[in-house]
Design a protein around this motif. Structure first.
Motif, mmCIF file in Angstrom:
data_model
loop_
_atom_site.group_PDB
_atom_site.id
_atom_site.type_symbol
_atom_site.label_atom_id
_atom_site.label_comp_id
_atom_site.label_asym_id
_atom_site.label_seq_id
_atom_site.Cartn_x
_atom_site.Cartn_y
_atom_site.Cartn_z
ATOM 1 N N ASN A 38 36.909 52.729 99.521
ATOM 2 C CA ASN A 38 37.005 53.653 98.392
ATOM 3 C C ASN A 38 36.305 53.126 97.138
ATOM 4 O OD1 ASN A 38 38.681 51.569 97.666
ATOM 5 N ND2 ASN A 38 40.387 52.872 97.013
ATOM 6 N N SER A 39 35.477 52.104 97.265
ATOM 7 C CA SER A 39 34.811 51.494 96.112
ATOM 8 C C SER A 39 33.310 51.454 96.336
ATOM 9 C CB SER A 39 35.364 50.083 95.868
ATOM 10 O OG SER A 39 36.751 50.129 95.572
ATOM 11 N N GLU A 40 32.573 50.984 95.325
ATOM 12 C CA GLU A 40 31.119 50.918 95.472
ATOM 13 C C GLU A 40 30.550 49.728 94.712
ATOM 14 O OE1 GLU A 40 28.387 53.652 93.534
ATOM 15 O OE2 GLU A 40 29.935 54.254 92.119
ATOM 16 N N LEU A 41 29.345 49.332 95.096
ATOM 17 C CA LEU A 41 28.577 48.301 94.414
ATOM 18 C C LEU A 41 27.423 48.967 93.676
ATOM 19 C CD1 LEU A 41 28.529 45.715 97.322
ATOM 20 C CD2 LEU A 41 29.669 45.394 95.129
ATOM 21 N N LEU A 42 27.163 48.538 92.459
ATOM 22 C CA LEU A 42 26.081 49.102 91.665
ATOM 23 C C LEU A 42 25.475 48.011 90.787
ATOM 24 C CD1 LEU A 42 27.487 50.925 88.578
ATOM 25 C CD2 LEU A 42 29.052 50.082 90.302
ATOM 26 N N PRO A 43 24.255 48.210 90.295
ATOM 27 C CA PRO A 43 23.614 47.169 89.493
ATOM 28 C C PRO A 43 24.259 47.011 88.126
ATOM 29 C CG PRO A 43 22.013 48.768 90.314
ATOM 30 C CD PRO A 43 23.367 49.348 90.528
ATOM 31 N N GLY A 57 41.030 47.354 96.420
ATOM 32 C CA GLY A 57 40.866 48.549 97.228
ATOM 33 C C GLY A 57 41.992 49.560 97.108
ATOM 34 N N LYS A 58 43.061 49.231 96.375
ATOM 35 C CA LYS A 58 44.144 50.204 96.208
ATOM 36 C C LYS A 58 43.768 51.307 95.223
ATOM 37 C CE LYS A 58 48.042 47.256 97.488
ATOM 38 N NZ LYS A 58 49.344 46.668 97.064
ATOM 39 N N VAL A 59 42.766 51.019 94.372
ATOM 40 C CA VAL A 59 42.231 51.990 93.428
ATOM 41 C C VAL A 59 40.713 51.948 93.534
ATOM 42 C CG1 VAL A 59 42.072 52.684 91.009
ATOM 43 C CG2 VAL A 59 44.168 51.656 91.859
ATOM 44 N N PRO A 60 40.022 53.089 93.547
ATOM 45 C CA PRO A 60 38.564 53.061 93.555
ATOM 46 C C PRO A 60 38.009 52.314 92.340
ATOM 47 C CG PRO A 60 39.365 55.260 94.049
ATOM 48 C CD PRO A 60 40.553 54.461 93.614
ATOM 49 N N VAL A 61 37.020 51.480 92.569
ATOM 50 C CA VAL A 61 36.422 50.680 91.508
ATOM 51 C C VAL A 61 34.920 50.596 91.739
ATOM 52 C CG1 VAL A 61 36.226 48.343 90.547
ATOM 53 C CG2 VAL A 61 38.481 49.293 91.004
ATOM 54 N N GLY A 62 34.153 50.611 90.656
ATOM 55 C CA GLY A 62 32.726 50.339 90.730
ATOM 56 C C GLY A 62 32.488 48.891 90.338
ATOM 57 N N TRP A 63 31.994 48.101 91.269
ATOM 58 C CA TRP A 63 31.751 46.675 91.041
ATOM 59 C C TRP A 63 30.263 46.447 90.782
ATOM 60 C CZ3 TRP A 63 35.646 43.131 90.774
ATOM 61 C CH2 TRP A 63 36.902 43.512 91.267
ATOM 62 N N THR A 64 29.923 45.950 89.596
ATOM 63 C CA THR A 64 28.522 45.627 89.328
ATOM 64 C C THR A 64 28.154 44.322 90.007
ATOM 65 O OG1 THR A 64 29.167 44.571 87.238
ATOM 66 C CG2 THR A 64 28.415 46.865 87.138
ATOM 67 N N ILE A 65 26.898 44.253 90.448
ATOM 68 C CA ILE A 65 26.381 43.079 91.140
ATOM 69 C C ILE A 65 24.888 43.012 90.868
ATOM 70 C CG2 ILE A 65 25.820 44.209 93.337
ATOM 71 C CD1 ILE A 65 27.180 41.778 94.730
ATOM 72 N N PHE A 94 36.787 53.305 87.066
ATOM 73 C CA PHE A 94 36.780 51.961 86.495
ATOM 74 C C PHE A 94 35.461 51.271 86.844
ATOM 75 C CE2 PHE A 94 41.365 52.759 87.316
ATOM 76 C CZ PHE A 94 41.835 52.646 86.012
ATOM 77 N N LEU A 95 34.764 50.799 85.815
ATOM 78 C CA LEU A 95 33.492 50.103 86.016
ATOM 79 C C LEU A 95 33.688 48.648 85.615
ATOM 80 C CD1 LEU A 95 30.461 50.164 86.651
ATOM 81 C CD2 LEU A 95 30.055 50.809 84.276
ATOM 82 N N VAL A 96 33.483 47.730 86.557
ATOM 83 C CA VAL A 96 33.785 46.318 86.343
ATOM 84 C C VAL A 96 32.516 45.534 86.035
ATOM 85 C CG1 VAL A 96 34.777 44.246 87.382
ATOM 86 C CG2 VAL A 96 35.787 46.477 87.872
ATOM 87 N N SER A 97 32.555 44.765 84.934
ATOM 88 C CA SER A 97 31.501 43.813 84.633
ATOM 89 C C SER A 97 31.750 42.566 85.486
ATOM 90 C CB SER A 97 31.578 43.445 83.147
ATOM 91 O OG SER A 97 32.774 42.697 82.902
#
Length: 599
Positions: free
Chosen positions: A277-282, A247-255, A222-225
């Protein structure tokens, strides 16, 4: 965002009278009036003078006021430096032309600020503190575009544009075609304070390993805007991170990765509270929002993106530029992974993995569930499926994502499919490991077959090109009937590499409210995918890399009750589209047959 204020910084509340409409202004003038060197009066009949006055206030260490505040301000010993009512400026272009002539050379060339004049406060404090030039023009008006481009040329290439633009699509393209990028921040509060905080040398986040991809398994990231927008990061995203299901599901959070420089304590808050279990990305498209940079500007933009991502310890970038720019961007940035916002089969450029986002913005939980289930239903037996849906964070929450994940697991138990949830970077590394030892194409299709009930009357070009329509009236591609690998087929050649998608389509005589299975076989060179236009929206299959063997693309969907009728215009269509480049596509066995809805 009080929880991003360092503990060693004391925050004091100013006291003021709530019953006095000027109570806040009086409190500020009492505390800080001695530091103000003058006031600039705006013209109420010309809203754009608010921006021009903001620019002038930065140059003169002054404040911006309305005519009604003149007497009050003067009572604090602050003199009036300029009154825009006396200039009789009329019209947006004339107003900013005056500003260009009289003010632009005195402003910083380290940034520019585009801001709707109706926005009071927010990032204006920062524009004044940095002596930035403030304007609001659009590329959709020829006269405004000419002046806009003149202003953009004042600063070096790849200068950040703060604030926001009038028309997102064309204006972001115009900014980036001129070699700049947008840092969306029009409603960012107290930016002059956040920018004054010390920046850390670098940031760190956990790296999750690739998994061993197995057959009959769907891997979902899942990639979040909308993380490129700093005000979203300051407000909406902070609220989302209070969700108990975070955090219950891995998510990619854009920042916005540049916040390490212009709002370091805000971005540091997210690193400190990032689920394991998640990450921050541009967010798009790296160091800033850009869609049309080319040449040396593109290389510099990519290089800056790589530098800021390494400093922020980020592995994957959400890229919204042209598909023709991917090779250059990958090589110049040196990033590990690129998540591209359009249909694109998996590929690598050097050590960089490039994969597609498998949906546009999804803002409803049911749409998210149905989209993933429908894509999973098209999975070829014997191969894993990799999906990266794009989540609209203005409407969906971590609880919504968690509930969808649970429903997918339950439905998978009934259909014999397993769902595994990964971060975007995990998904890319998992794909890389899998495709390094497996073919990247789908299995070849069966022999030519025209299914019973097919309402496409010319599925393989047996009757020439009758019924098929080439986009743009055939300006960029040609369609002919031929024989390929011993069977009838349509040959579609794209002869123009504009970076825009081209397509051929067929209008089947479908009925509203009825469910159909759309299918087509494709072969050739390059990349392609099937797009079902149901009369209201595009529904796209996963793109495939074309080979000499035919591959089957299929989708089952229900035609909306409000879809346009007929066999032209915006009526429902089966489309074959290119992903990138100038492919040659052979098309056969196009079919649309009545079906039953997927459960």
């Amino acid at each position: 965002m009080k929880n991003a204020v360092p503990k060693d910084i004391e925050v004091k509340q100013l006291s003021y009278s709530n019953s006095d409409p000027n109570g806040v202004l009086k409190a500020l003038l009492t505390q800080f009036g001695k530091d103000v060197k003058g006031a600039i009066i705006t013209d109420p009949n010309n809203p754009d003078t608010v921006n021009v006055a903001t620019t002038m206030a930065g140059i003169d260490d002054a404040m911006v006021i309305t005519p009604s505040q003149e007497t009050l301000v003067e009572s604090y010993g602050i003199k009036i430096l300029h009154d825009f009512r006396d200039d009789h400026l009329t019209g947006t272009v004339a107003t900013y032309q005056w500003a260009v002539q009289h003010l632009l050379p005195q402003t910083t060339n380290k940034d520019l600020v585009m801001l709707d004049p109706s926005i009071q406060g927010y990032i204006r404090d920062y524009a004044i503190a940095t002596k930035s030039f403030v304007f609001y023009l659009t590329s959709t008006d020829p006269d405004q575009k000419a002046l806009m481009d003149e202003i953009l040329k004042y600063t070096p290439s790849n200068t950040p544009i703060l604030g926001y633009i009038p028309n997102e699509g064309p204006d972001v393209a115009e900014l980036s075609s001129q070699g700049h990028f947008l840092n969306a921040s029009d409603y960012l509060d107290n930016e002059s304070v956040w920018a004054s905080m010390p920046s850390p040398p670098s940031l760190k986040q956990p790296k999750l390993p690739a998994v061993n991809a197995k057959s009959n398994t769907v891997y979902v990231a899942f990639l979040v805007s909308d993380g490129d927008n700093a005000q979203y990061v300051q407000h909406r995203m902070q609220n989302l991170w209070q969700d108990p299901d975070l955090g219950k599901v891995p998510v990619g959070w854009t920042i916005a990765p540049g916040m390490i420089n212009f709002a370091p304590t805000i971005i540091s808050y997210y690193y400190k509270h990032l689920p394991k279990n998640s990450e921050l990305l541009p967010g798009p498209s790296g160091i800033g929002y850009a869609t049309a940079e080319t040449g040396s500007n593109l290389e510099q933009f990519a290089s800056l993106t790589g530098e800021i991502m390494r400093r922020d310890d980020m592995s994957t970038v959400d890229y919204w530029g042209s598909p023709t720019a991917l090779d250059t961007f990958a090589k110049a940035s040196g990033v590990s992974n690129i998540s591209f916002d359009a249909p694109l089969a998996y590929e690598t450029v050097g050590h960089t993995v490039i994969n597609e986002q498998t949906s546009g913005y999804i803002s409803d939980p049911n749409d998210l569930l149905n989209t993933i289930e429908q894509q999973a239903a098209t999975e070829q037996q014997g191969s894993p499926l990799f999906l990266e849906p794009l989540i609209d964070a203005w409407n969906l929450t971590p609880t919504d994502i968690y509930n969808v994940a649970q429903e997918l697991i339950e439905s998978g138990q009934q259909t014999g499919k397993k769902y595994v949830f990964l971060t975007p970077s995990q998904l890319s590394s998992t794909m890389k490991n899998y495709y390094s030892t497996h073919s990247t194409g789908s299995p070849s299709g069966d022999a030519p077959y025209n299914p019973p009930g097919n309402i496409i009357s010319n599925p393989s070009g047996e009757n020439g090109t009758t019924g098929w329509v080439v986009a743009y009236d055939g300006q960029y591609s040609t369609l002919t009937s031929t024989s390929y690998n011993g069977s009838s087929a349509l040959e579609w050649k794209i002869n123009d590499n504009t970076g825009s998608e081209d397509w051929v389509s067929y209008y089947p005589p479908v009925q509203n409210g009825k469910t159909y299975t759309f299918s087509v076989q494709v072969a050739g060179s390059g990349q392609a995918f099937m797009d079902v236009w149901d009369g209201t929206q595009d529904i796209q299959t996963i793109p495939v890399k074309l080979t000499s063997g035919f591959q089957t693309l299929t989708w089952t969907g229900t035609i909306p009750n409000n879809a346009p009728g007929g066999q032209d215009g915006s009526a429902p269509q089966l489309q074959v589209r290119e992903s990138v480049g100038s492919p040659t596509v052979y098309i056969r066995d196009a079919s649309v047959v009545p079906s039953t809805p997927l459960s």
